[in-house]
Design a protein around this motif. Structure first.
Motif, PDB file in Angstrom:
ATOM      1  N   GLY A  14       0.811   6.657  -6.421  1.00  0.00           N
ATOM      2  CA  GLY A  14       0.084   5.467  -6.171  1.00  0.00           C
ATOM      3  C   GLY A  14       0.734   4.700  -6.517  1.00  0.00           C
ATOM      4  O   GLY A  14       1.312   4.676  -7.929  1.00  0.00           O
ATOM      5  N   ILE A  15       0.903   3.587  -6.411  1.00  0.00           N
ATOM      6  CA  ILE A  15       1.045   2.810  -6.547  1.00  0.00           C
ATOM      7  C   ILE A  15       0.792   1.108  -6.761  1.00  0.00           C
ATOM      8  O   ILE A  15      -0.200   0.623  -6.003  1.00  0.00           O
ATOM      9  N   TYR A  16       0.141   0.648  -7.415  1.00  0.00           N
ATOM     10  CA  TYR A  16      -1.048  -0.265  -8.349  1.00  0.00           C
ATOM     11  C   TYR A  16      -0.196  -1.961  -7.799  1.00  0.00           C
ATOM     12  O   TYR A  16       0.485  -1.527  -8.780  1.00  0.00           O
ATOM     13  N   PRO A  17      -0.361  -2.188  -6.938  1.00  0.00           N
ATOM     14  CA  PRO A  17       0.532  -3.342  -6.410  1.00  0.00           C
ATOM     15  C   PRO A  17       0.021  -5.010  -7.558  1.00  0.00           C
ATOM     16  O   PRO A  17       1.919  -5.736  -7.644  1.00  0.00           O
ATOM     17  N   GLU A  18      -0.246  -4.967  -8.008  1.00  0.00           N
ATOM     18  CA  GLU A  18      -0.165  -6.921  -9.109  1.00  0.00           C
ATOM     19  C   GLU A  18       0.017  -6.037 -10.124  1.00  0.00           C
ATOM     20  O   GLU A  18      -0.700  -6.273 -11.444  1.00  0.00           O
ATOM     21  N   GLU A  27       0.531  -1.165  -0.238  1.00  0.00           N
ATOM     22  CA  GLU A  27      -0.273   0.039   0.175  1.00  0.00           C
ATOM     23  C   GLU A  27       0.887   1.638  -0.042  1.00  0.00           C
ATOM     24  O   GLU A  27       1.280   1.934   0.978  1.00  0.00           O
ATOM     25  N   VAL A  28       1.532   2.084  -1.157  1.00  0.00           N
ATOM     26  CA  VAL A  28       2.242   2.393  -1.956  1.00  0.00           C
ATOM     27  C   VAL A  28       2.485   4.039  -2.503  1.00  0.00           C
ATOM     28  O   VAL A  28       1.784   3.610  -2.990  1.00  0.00           O
ATOM     29  N   THR A  29       2.581   4.626  -1.652  1.00  0.00           N
ATOM     30  CA  THR A  29       3.037   5.824  -2.444  1.00  0.00           C
ATOM     31  C   THR A  29       4.561   6.030  -2.482  1.00  0.00           C
ATOM     32  O   THR A  29       5.099   6.108  -1.833  1.00  0.00           O
ATOM     33  N   GLY A  30       4.782   7.118  -4.010  1.00  0.00           N
ATOM     34  CA  GLY A  30       6.304   7.725  -3.477  1.00  0.00           C
ATOM     35  C   GLY A  30       6.044   8.760  -4.877  1.00  0.00           C
ATOM     36  O   GLY A  30       4.848   9.459  -5.324  1.00  0.00           O
TER      37      GLY A  30
END
Ligand code: ZN
Ligand code: ZN
Length: 317
Positions: free
Chosen positions: A69-73, A57-60
């Motif tokens: 934001g990072i969509y992780p799949e 559950e990441v932003t950067g």
């Protein structure tokens, strides 16, 4: 760089590790914030064969300074599920923070296709866009229509987020949560009805709920939902249960129910979650959270947040 590493069964520590070396499809993101979820706790408790960095559950910040934001799949892109846009159903997916190193670190390398610009949203609380996307996805899978009453079992972070996603779909929402701090929080989060399992949603809503999303683990919450949902309604099994949970097949049969489930989200759900927050329809920063440092992250991964807090966000600062 510094990273939180799962180094053994129930062992989590901050370590110095080499900076990621991106492939030609990847971009190195300077992490702003990563929120911790119960999946991270399960991973840490189970332990890994080799040390790994959790956090999905990441932003950067991208190299050009864009907040994202990072969509992780991370998926294969070729299978039937991927071609149909069901990224979270790809059998070969290698999700960020699960199968590959995640965002509880100063830097994370992700495929460029995974980044979603935040467009001015708060870069710290936007780490919770990922669990919101999972809630948006679950509600989409339920197929509710505006105006249909709905219920959520469980007043934890996912319960509140699923409740907000149901409200965004136009449903009056009842939250079922035992009395205590979480029931008080659910009251404050703006739901039409908050009640304990000693009463039924029909005592509070005009009609039985057309959909019940079960975010509490175990057989009892699922059985309760199967009994309380409207005839012909839909029950979403949102929570994973260690050891599994049996369901009363006769209730499904004689009550004409649909039993559905989902885990994760599609890229479109992640974008929709961002848009719901950008429009002000969902006030993500209202979810009771605390912000901790990277040094405090190992304890935050291993322990539940204190009463009154539903989510812990690690800010890299
Ligand atoms: Zn999560
Ligand atoms: Zn695939």
């Amino acid at each position: 760089m510094r990273a939180v590493r799962i180094v053994g069964h129930g062992e989590v520590a901050v370590r110095d590790v080499p900076e990621p070396t991106p492939s030609s499809h990847d971009v190195v993101v300077t992490v702003t914030a990563t929120s911790v979820c119960s999946t991270d706790r399960k991973l840490a408790t189970r332990g890994h064969d080799h040390p790994c960095t959790p956090g999905h559950e990441v932003t950067g910040l991208l190299p050009d300074g864009t907040a994202a934001g990072i969509y992780p799949e991370v998926t294969c892109g070729r299978c039937a599920a991927c071609r149909a846009g069901w990224h979270n159903r790809c059998p070969d997916r290698e999700s960020i923070g699960l199968a590959r190193d995640g965002g509880l670190a100063e830097l994370v390398s992700v495929p460029t296709s995974q980044v979603v610009p935040l467009g001015g949203l708060d870069p710290v609380t936007s780490s919770m866009l990922e669990p919101l996307a999972c809630a948006v996805h679950a509600v989409d899978v339920c197929g509710v229509s505006p105006g249909e009453p709905a219920a959520v079992v469980g007043g934890g972070a996912m319960g509140i987020l699923c409740g907000w996603a149901l409200q965004a779909a136009g449903c009056p929402v009842a939250i079922c949560q035992r009395p205590g701090p979480r029931q008080r929080i659910a009251h404050e989060m703006g739901f039409d009805v908050v009640f304990g399992p000693e009463s039924t949603p029909r005592d509070h809503l005009d009609d039985a709920p057309a959909a019940v999303v079960v975010t509490a683990p175990g057989a009892a919450p699922l059985q309760w939902a199967v009994e309380q949902v409207a005839l012909g309604g839909v029950v979403h099994s949102f929570a994973g249960t260690p050891g599994g949970a049996l369901v009363d097949a006769n209730a499904i049969h004689y009550r004409h129910l649909k039993l559905v489930g989902s885990t994760g989200s599609r890229l479109s759900d992640y974008r929709r979650a961002r848009d719901l927050v950008a429009s002000g329809e969902i006030k993500l920063d209202r979810l009771p959270h605390r912000v901790v440092t990277l040094e405090e992250a190992p304890a935050a991964v291993l322990e539940r947040p204190p009463d009154g807090v539903l989510k812990t966000i690690v800010a890299m600062g």
